[in-house]
Design a protein around this motif. Structure first.
Motif, mmCIF file in Angstrom:
data_model
loop_
_atom_site.group_PDB
_atom_site.id
_atom_site.type_symbol
_atom_site.label_atom_id
_atom_site.label_comp_id
_atom_site.label_asym_id
_atom_site.label_seq_id
_atom_site.Cartn_x
_atom_site.Cartn_y
_atom_site.Cartn_z
ATOM 1 N N LEU A 282 1.119 -1.321 0.310
ATOM 2 C CA LEU A 282 -0.235 0.112 0.150
ATOM 3 C C LEU A 282 0.698 1.278 0.256
ATOM 4 O O LEU A 282 1.331 1.670 1.570
ATOM 5 C CB LEU A 282 -0.880 -0.253 1.208
ATOM 6 N N GLY B 104 3.982 -4.201 5.388
ATOM 7 C CA GLY B 104 2.529 -3.321 5.618
ATOM 8 C C GLY B 104 2.532 -1.988 5.988
ATOM 9 O O GLY B 104 2.505 -0.938 4.985
ATOM 10 N N GLY C 133 3.582 -13.371 -12.088
ATOM 11 C CA GLY C 133 1.992 -12.810 -11.356
ATOM 12 C C GLY C 133 1.888 -13.475 -10.286
ATOM 13 O O GLY C 133 0.705 -12.307 -8.752
ATOM 14 N N LYS C 134 1.261 -14.457 -10.375
ATOM 15 C CA LYS C 134 0.838 -14.883 -9.333
ATOM 16 C C LYS C 134 1.664 -15.267 -8.020
ATOM 17 O O LYS C 134 1.673 -15.929 -6.710
ATOM 18 C CB LYS C 134 0.980 -16.771 -10.009
ATOM 19 N N VAL C 135 3.574 -15.218 -8.333
ATOM 20 C CA VAL C 135 4.490 -14.145 -7.251
ATOM 21 C C VAL C 135 3.776 -14.254 -6.382
ATOM 22 O O VAL C 135 3.280 -13.535 -5.493
ATOM 23 C CB VAL C 135 5.540 -15.086 -7.870
ATOM 24 N N VAL D 3 0.526 -11.858 -6.257
ATOM 25 C CA VAL D 3 0.265 -12.754 -4.932
ATOM 26 C C VAL D 3 0.538 -13.810 -4.320
ATOM 27 O O VAL D 3 -0.234 -13.122 -3.081
ATOM 28 C CB VAL D 3 -1.502 -13.001 -5.835
ATOM 29 N N ALA D 4 1.346 -14.345 -4.202
ATOM 30 C CA ALA D 4 1.271 -15.044 -3.079
ATOM 31 C C ALA D 4 2.222 -14.292 -1.946
ATOM 32 O O ALA D 4 2.083 -14.443 -1.122
ATOM 33 C CB ALA D 4 2.913 -16.225 -3.807
ATOM 34 N N ARG E 219 1.179 -11.305 -1.597
ATOM 35 C CA ARG E 219 0.486 -10.878 -0.522
ATOM 36 C C ARG E 219 -0.256 -10.754 0.612
ATOM 37 O O ARG E 219 -0.098 -10.542 1.409
ATOM 38 C CB ARG E 219 -0.464 -9.743 -2.258
ATOM 39 N N ASP E 220 -0.376 -12.411 0.402
ATOM 40 C CA ASP E 220 -1.270 -13.245 1.222
ATOM 41 C C ASP E 220 -0.090 -13.713 1.755
ATOM 42 O O ASP E 220 -1.043 -14.121 3.102
ATOM 43 C CB ASP E 220 -2.109 -14.854 -0.400
ATOM 44 N N ALA E 221 0.909 -13.801 1.529
ATOM 45 C CA ALA E 221 2.160 -14.839 3.090
ATOM 46 C C ALA E 221 3.359 -14.915 1.869
ATOM 47 O O ALA E 221 3.706 -15.683 1.200
ATOM 48 C CB ALA E 221 1.474 -16.502 2.809
ATOM 49 N N ALA F 130 6.559 -17.467 0.363
ATOM 50 C CA ALA F 130 7.105 -17.277 -0.800
ATOM 51 C C ALA F 130 8.839 -17.550 -0.699
ATOM 52 O O ALA F 130 8.745 -18.096 -1.164
ATOM 53 C CB ALA F 130 6.588 -16.044 -1.298
#
Lengths: 275, 379, 551
Positions: free
Chosen positions: B74, B159, B234-236, B238-239, B241-243, B247
């Motif tokens: 962000l 964060g 892109g998948k990485v 998002v990975a 972003r989420d955890a 990763a």
């Protein structure tokens, strides 16, 4: 390289030294694929690990047991580079790599895979994509932008999904599958990673008995060509693994050996198993 | 591979979006130039300028969505990259004024003459050449993002900590650009532009072209972003972003992934800012205000983060509202509305407008299913 | 890190000093005239006055001398009237009158006001030589003025002029003087004369240099520099040593002043951040509306003061003590409302909380703007917060002192209440292990609301204090939000002591950078350094460590 070295034995040592220097590796000093010696770490004065030593042979399966706070997870944190030990040696691949000098990514790429206590999968990816991301192969940004990971054949992923029994869920979101399935997915990701050493933290927590048995079978089959460290509280499961057991207590090894010997140890009964 | 991507795999929202922006890019300037003013289909110049501004905002929003929606960064300082691109363009435009300034100095911009400067500061060299300026519009924001990101991601600042220091970054730049000594016109910024690449900046034809270019930029930025998020890269993201830790334990050097996408996003924002400046005719330090960057975040949130199309949609929607409210008697209520929007979008519709559409159409198709097809970052 | 004047410290102190001097002189003069008016003259100066009417400069000179030596109470206003062409005599009666600055006429012989002066009055003429003489006479007169402040001011005037003519007067004054403080000023003035005078003996000089060295300020350096070139080598050496030691002392003083300003700025930062240390540091809630809580506190102060102004203007000084609890209450209530209405739905989603509270901040700003207008509101300082005093050479304003004291009191009260009150205990329990706390019967949602209310209330209290030093406008909060976050992050989230150290460090660092870099650049530098620091230690100065932190 190997043949050349055999042909000219007198230069072998030199050669190896040069190679090691160039690759940042150290010479092999131990038989153990994973070698922890005299490791201690403390958090704000609390000694989570004290003088811990552990040796893991290539292809060995090891179960770690011990009460809460014995330092099991912290030990895994140290091996995988999440926590730096205050003192002690942590060596990998016959002592060729000093893990205390490396970060998580480098250690993972050396060939140490980890499954977390709380199953951690990428919840907004499909099950198949989780495996895809885990697959062994180049992991650089550009390899992922237009490299081979965009052209992985589906069979390769499906093979692993079949092994872990998740094939029918391949296109579901990983966040939607059940807790036990997530555990398996994470083990599947470990398989896809194909590491030399697998660290598996409480793989059967929250599983039914049948699932537990299946998981034990799965891990045993994995252990045929990987070194595996399993942390688990479920003694039936540990028995099913049928391997050497290490009991940790207050950050160091309390007892080590076959399950029956460890389970019979007075001190282990005292602090962990109960009478 | 890119061409293969371009002709394949577009979801409905993306196709609608590309069609609308594409049509806008061609029809709005043509209508402005060719149709008589009496025609009901004529797009007046002021509307064209307004829409051009929105297009630049939408580009900024897409760039922001790439890092926030997909990678979880962000950034509360994307306005800084936008403004830096804008300043690079502003410096080029200032050098184009030449002797037509108030003081008629062939080299020094008016404000430097006013400050009694005798020589052009070194960092103004080369801005009389468009290719160099164009490079700077991309390179300066990119370099800042690279250095900042390299430091931040390497030391695992994530964060809200990251958000706060990005905000501090743009705040520090705001203060710096306010200083006359910096050599960027201080408080007043850069303005009174005359022409761009030899064309009069006020002329209808130039405006129409700038509008067209803004639309093309938005399409290009969208396509590049979409390409990035649809690859394994892109998948990485998002990975991450989420955890992120997960990763990393898989062996991904997450800081490199973040750094690359952050830098690319900053460059996109810089280009958007560069096209923004000739259309509004001024660039000043207030563009660095932290409030601007946060406002851009709310565009993305309103449209639906992690969708790219939603970000652009949000930028248009919020700015349309802003124009509507701040030009009338309702001006005093605009900040209430904007503030309310922030709260509404986080509490009630975390997936934004696109999320509402998505769940509505999903409900219509198969009642009971809550799978928001359009929402998932990577199909 | 609020903007501060970029004028060099020395200039400020010089300006302040000269202002103070002028004020002292002014009050001294009015006081002495007042006493003059009150007393009946016990000295007869009519013989001297008569000389004024002879229209001869030499007669006037004699008159000035004898009046100055007479010790008559009206001598001072009389002579200053002469100096300013306000002394008149009646050619017919030979009576002398003078006019005060307040356009009142006095009888020179008695020093009493006269209602009506004769129509035909002649002005007593003076020339430049006389002006010099009158000035000196006035200086001497002030040396004996009843008010010690006037005497000190007179001594300072002589100190600066170093006029050898005043030597005899000052010698006499030293003998008569009973007030130690005043006498030491006299001696310093005397020393200045001795040092700068050509004909002083080495022994006299040596003593005088010691006296000046003891005074130890910029003026003393100037006096020591006035040592004539003809002076003996030993005195020159002594003077050089004295100057050096004074300069060292002054440099030290400048640092001390910087530290003081830094502490003052630091306490402002701490004030702004202290509420955030609770909401962000302890609860982990990113409250972007924190600055607006400060602003609400400031507006509460404004309203309370307006209330006092309207209802009890005599008790205006009480408005701050009354505003404190009210501001706390108002902002705490608003805080609880925000927590219950918005934030509680967003726990565990810090980025969303950030956005939502930013929205709240926009709404609060606009609400205040709609109600009170966008302009600054006037909040006046109570009497006990205005003025300054001198502390070992440091000029300390009561306003700053109060704010530092208030901030530290607030900080320690907070520390103790977290440590020893039930709410504090519950707060710590909930932040450490929410589920366990809930299982023990603690109503965690209620604690959340109370904690957030406490943090907001603290921001409100900060607002009361900041209303004294900053503009009370709808944008007040915006100026503090980034700084406050920086302070909390730099200090280490969740660590109150860290916040204290961090605020003071940033304040002092800022003030020490300012002389080199200017206020704005200093602030930018601090921001950049902070950004770099956070890269180095993402969890602040005093970070918690361990497995739990990562989770």
């Amino acid at each position: 390289m190997e043949t050349i070295q055999q042909d000219i034995p007198q230069t072998k040592a030199d050669d190896e030294e040069v190679n090691n220097f160039l690759s940042g590796e150290r010479p092999a000093v131990t038989q153990a694929v994973l070698y922890l010696d005299g490791v201690s770490v403390s958090f704000d004065g609390f000694k989570a690990i004290r003088n811990l030593s552990l040796y893991l042979e290539p292809g060995e399966m090891r179960a770690i047991i011990g009460p809460n706070g014995a330092g099991k997870t912290t030990m895994m944190d140290i091996i995988t580079g999440k926590t730096r030990p205050d003192e002690g040696e942590v060596l990998f691949d016959h002592g060729r790599h000093d893990l205390t000098q490396l970060d998580e990514t480098a250690i993972a790429n050396l060939g140490i895979g980890r499954k977390f206590q709380k199953p951690t999968v990428f919840e907004s990816h499909t099950v198949a994509d989780n495996i895809l991301l885990a697959l062994k192969g180049p992991r650089g940004p550009f390899a992922c932008l237009y490299g081979w990971r965009n052209n992985v054949p589906a069979e390769k992923i499906d093979e692993i999904l079949t092994t872990t029994g998740l094939l029918e869920h391949r296109n579901r979101m990983a966040g939607e599958i059940s807790h036990g399935q997530k555990q398996w997915l994470e083990i599947g990701m470990l398989l896809a990673q194909d590491p030399a050493v697998l660290l598996v933290d409480e793989p059967v927590a929250g599983m039914t008995d049948a699932e537990t048995v299946q998981t034990a079978d799965l891990l045993r089959s994995i252990a045929r060509n990987h070194a595996v460290v399993v942390v688990e509280h479920d003694m039936d499961f540990v028995r099913a693994l049928n391997c050497k057991v290490t009991c940790l207590h207050e950050g160091s090894v309390l007892a080590e050996g076959p399950l029956d010997a460890v389970a019979g140890d007075q001190r282990v009964i005292e602090v962990y198993l109960g009478r | 591979m890119i061409t293969k991507y371009l002709i394949s795999r577009h979801d409905k929202a993306g196709i609608v979006f590309l069609t609308i922006v594409g049509l806008m890019a061609v029809l709005a300037p043509l209508s402005n130039l060719l149709l008589p003013e009496s025609s009901p289909l004529h797009v007046p110049t002021y509307v064209l300028a307004l829409l051009g501004k929105y297009l630049c905002y939408a580009t900024l929003a897409v760039a922001l969505d790439l890092v926030w929606g997909y990678c979880g960064i962000l950034s509360l300082g994307h306005g800084a990259f936008f403004a830096l691109g804008g300043y690079a363009m502003g410096m080029y435009l200032m050098r184009q004024i030449g002797t037509r300034g108030v003081y008629g100095n062939p080299v020094l911009p008016d404000f430097m003459v006013f400050l009694n400067w005798k020589e052009l500061p070194w960092f103004w060299y080369g801005f009389d050449m468009f290719p160099f300026s164009l490079l700077m519009m991309v390179a300066v924001p990119g370099l800042l993002a690279f250095v900042f990101g390299w430091l931040a991601f390497r030391s695992r600042v994530t964060g809200v900590y990251l958000s706060i220091i990005t905000q501090a970054l743009t705040y520090a730049l705001l203060l710096a650009f306010f200083r006359n000594d910096m050599g960027f016109g201080g408080n007043n910024g850069l303005t009174d532009f005359k022409d761009i690449l030899g064309f009069n900046i006020q002329a209808d034809g130039t405006r129409a072209t700038l509008f067209f270019l803004s639309a093309i930029l938005l399409i290009a930025v969208y396509l590049i972003s979409r390409w990035i998020v649809h690859t394994s890269y892109g998948k990485v993201l998002v990975a991450v972003r989420d955890a992120e830790a997960r990763a990393r334990f898989l062996g991904y050097r997450t800081e490199h992934y973040k750094l690359f996408v952050f830098t690319v996003s900053a460059m996109m924002a810089g280009l958007a800012g560069a096209l923004y400046v000739p259309q509004v005719g001024i660039i000043n330090p207030s563009e660095f205000a932290p409030a601007n960057s946060i406002e851009a975040v709310v565009w993305v949130a309103v449209g639906g983060r992690g969708t790219l199309v939603g970000a652009a949609l949000g930028a248009f929607a919020v700015n349309f509202m802003k124009t509507f409210f701040t030009t009338g008697a309702l001006a005093a209520y605009w900040l209430f509305l904007l503030g309310g929007l922030f709260i509404l979008v986080t509490l009630v519709m975390p997936k934004g407008i696109l999320g509402l559409f998505g769940s509505m159409s999903a409900k219509l198709r198969k009642p009971g299913s809550s799978q928001p097809a359009a929402l998932q970052p990577a199909e | 890190m609020t903007a501060a004047p970029a004028i060099p410290r020395t200039t400020i102190s010089r300006i302040v000093k000269s202002l103070v001097l002028t004020m002292l002189l002014a009050t001294g003069l009015t006081l002495s005239t007042a006493t003059t008016r009150a007393q009946a003259p016990d000295v007869d100066i009519s013989a001297a006055l008569e000389r004024f009417s002879r229209e001869s400069l030499s007669q006037t000179r004699q008159a000035v001398t004898s009046i100055a030596e007479s010790g008559a109470p009206q001598a001072q206003p009389l002579l200053s009237a002469l100096l300013n062409n306000r002394l008149r005599f009646d050619p017919a009666t030979k009576k002398v009158y003078y006019r005060s600055t307040g356009d009142k006429w006095f009888d020179a012989a008695t020093g009493k006001t006269v209602a009506q002066v004769p129509e035909k009055l002649e002005r007593v003429r003076i020339n430049n030589r006389l002006r010099v003489q009158i000035n000196q006479a006035l200086g001497t007169l002030s040396l004996r003025a009843p008010d010690p402040k006037t005497r000190i001011a007179a001594a300072e005037t002589i100190f600066k002029s170093k006029s050898a003519d005043a030597l005899a007067n000052i010698d006499a004054a030293i003998k008569l003087e009973r007030d130690d403080a005043v006498r030491s000023k006299f001696e310093q003035a005397r020393a200045a004369i001795i040092v700068s005078r050509e004909q002083s003996t080495p022994d006299e000089r040596s003593k005088a240099i010691r006296t000046l060295g003891g005074r130890g300020d910029q003026a003393a350096i100037a006096a020591l520099r006035s040592l004539p070139a003809s002076a003996d080598a030993r005195s020159k050496e002594q003077a050089a040593t004295a100057i050096k030691s004074i300069e060292e002392r002054l440099a030290l003083l400048a640092h001390a002043q910087n530290v003081w300003y830094g502490l003052s700025l630091g306490s402002v930062l701490l004030l702004a951040a202290i509420g955030l240390a609770i909401t962000f540091g302890v609860m982990g809630v990113i409250n972007m509306a924190h600055g607006e809580m400060v602003m609400l506190g400031a507006y509460t102060t404004f309203l309370v003061q307006e209330g006092f102004r309207a209802l009890a203007p005599g008790m205006l000084d009480w408005s701050l003590p009354v505003a404190l609890p009210l501001a706390f209450l108002v902002t705490a209530l608003v805080g609880v409302a925000i927590e219950r209405g918005i934030i509680r739905f967003l726990y565990g989603r810090p980025l969303e909380t950030l956005l939502a509270t930013w929205g709240v901040s926009l709404i609060l700003q606009q609400a205040i703007r709609t109600m009170f207008g966008p302009t600054n509101q006037e909040v006046s300082a109570p009497s006990y917060m205005s003025g300054a005093f001198d502390f070992m050479g440091l000029s300390i304003t009561y306003g700053r002192l109060w704010i530092i004291v208030f901030t530290l009191l607030l900080f320690f009260a907070l520390l103790l209440s977290i440590r020893f009150t039930r709410l504090g205990l519950y707060m710590r329990a909930v932040t450490q292990n929410r589920r366990m706390a809930a299982a023990m019967g603690i109503r965690t949602p209620w604690i959340d609301a109370m904690t957030f209310g406490l943090g907001s209330g603290l921001a409100g209290l900060a607002g009361v204090a900041l209303s004294q030093i900053d503009n009370v406008s709808p944008n007040l909060g915006q100026n503090y939000i980034i700084d406050s976050f920086m302070v909390v992050v730099f200090g280490g989230v969740g660590n109150l002591w860290g916040t204290l150290v961090s605020a003071m460090t940033l304040g002092i660092a800022n003030k020490f950078l300012e002389p080199f870099a200017g206020a704005v650049l200093a602030k930018i530098l601090i921001l950049v350094l902070l950004i770099l620091f956070i890269q180095k230690r993402p969890r602040g100065l005093f970070a918690l460590r361990g497995r739990a932190v990562e989770a």
